[in-house]
Scaffold this active site. Sequence first.
Site, PDB file in Angstrom:
ATOM      1  N   VAL A   9       0.858  -1.187   0.000  1.00  0.00           N
ATOM      2  CA  VAL A   9       0.000   0.000   0.000  1.00  0.00           C
ATOM      3  C   VAL A   9       0.898   1.243   0.000  1.00  0.00           C
ATOM      4  O   VAL A   9       1.862   1.331   0.758  1.00  0.00           O
ATOM      5  CB  VAL A   9      -0.918   0.010   1.245  1.00  0.00           C
ATOM      6  CG1 VAL A   9      -1.764   1.279   1.278  1.00  0.00           C
ATOM      7  CG2 VAL A   9      -1.793  -1.236   1.274  1.00  0.00           C
ATOM      8  N   GLY A  12       2.195   3.236  -5.173  1.00  0.00           N
ATOM      9  CA  GLY A  12       1.803   3.967  -6.381  1.00  0.00           C
ATOM     10  C   GLY A  12       1.190   3.110  -7.462  1.00  0.00           C
ATOM     11  O   GLY A  12       1.117   3.519  -8.630  1.00  0.00           O
ATOM     12  N   SER A  14      -1.926   2.263  -8.187  1.00  0.00           N
ATOM     13  CA  SER A  14      -3.111   2.773  -8.879  1.00  0.00           C
ATOM     14  C   SER A  14      -2.750   3.814  -9.928  1.00  0.00           C
ATOM     15  O   SER A  14      -3.244   3.775 -11.066  1.00  0.00           O
ATOM     16  CB  SER A  14      -4.096   3.376  -7.867  1.00  0.00           C
ATOM     17  OG  SER A  14      -4.555   2.372  -6.984  1.00  0.00           O
ATOM     18  N   THR A  15      -1.879   4.746  -9.565  1.00  0.00           N
ATOM     19  CA  THR A  15      -1.447   5.772 -10.514  1.00  0.00           C
ATOM     20  C   THR A  15      -0.755   5.146 -11.708  1.00  0.00           C
ATOM     21  O   THR A  15      -1.054   5.468 -12.870  1.00  0.00           O
ATOM     22  CB  THR A  15      -0.484   6.768  -9.830  1.00  0.00           C
ATOM     23  OG1 THR A  15      -1.164   7.401  -8.745  1.00  0.00           O
ATOM     24  CG2 THR A  15       0.014   7.822 -10.816  1.00  0.00           C
ATOM     25  N   ASP A  77      -4.650  -3.987 -10.925  1.00  0.00           N
ATOM     26  CA  ASP A  77      -4.097  -3.180  -9.837  1.00  0.00           C
ATOM     27  C   ASP A  77      -4.181  -4.043  -8.571  1.00  0.00           C
ATOM     28  O   ASP A  77      -5.174  -4.043  -7.870  1.00  0.00           O
ATOM     29  CB  ASP A  77      -4.919  -1.899  -9.697  1.00  0.00           C
ATOM     30  CG  ASP A  77      -4.445  -1.017  -8.545  1.00  0.00           C
ATOM     31  OD1 ASP A  77      -3.530  -1.419  -7.814  1.00  0.00           O
ATOM     32  OD2 ASP A  77      -5.013   0.068  -8.381  1.00  0.00           O
TER      33      ASP A  77
END
Length: 200
Positions: A9, A12, A14-15, A77
Amino acid sequence: MKIILAGVVGVGKSTISEMLAKKLNFKLMQEPVACNPYLEDFYSKPKDFSFKMQIFMLMARSKQLKDAIDEENVIFDRSILEDPIFVEVLKAQNNINNVDYQVYYDFYNNVIVSSLYFDPKIKPDLIIYLRVTTENAIKRINQRGRNAEKDVPASYWKLLNEKYEEWYLKNNDKLPFFVIDTNKKNPETIVSDILQQIKK
């Protein structure tokens, strides 16, 4: 092609997965955070909600896998392969009891892994393991400011990062990993590195 973005977590994912999906025009399977009814309760009362949280995540990721079977090109993701990492952290911190721990693994091994995940249509072609120090992960978590995460002790993130590294070392000769140290790289550079690896 099936690609997984893996990492702790705050690294990065998701980005980077969103940028990569746009560059490649791949379908993106986002982490089921927004639709998770247990997330805030889990972070505030982990002993009460750990098992429910993990079963929900298995269900949500299993649905993603089924949805991905007929897709030619997909980016995940985070994947269902990483779910047991979180369970190991919960067990180490005594937030999941022995019975729930065993039930989880019986279900994961006998239902998820054996009957679903190794369908050749959804087996990963590439797993991008994004490495980051715990200190940098916590900085990024604080910057994005999710309410559910703001009061989580640093010890949880530290242990999660350690378990991710153990998972990678245990599986690096079994799965198609590509490792990127994200500590001194911006998302654009990371995406460029991934695109170069795909070309190879």
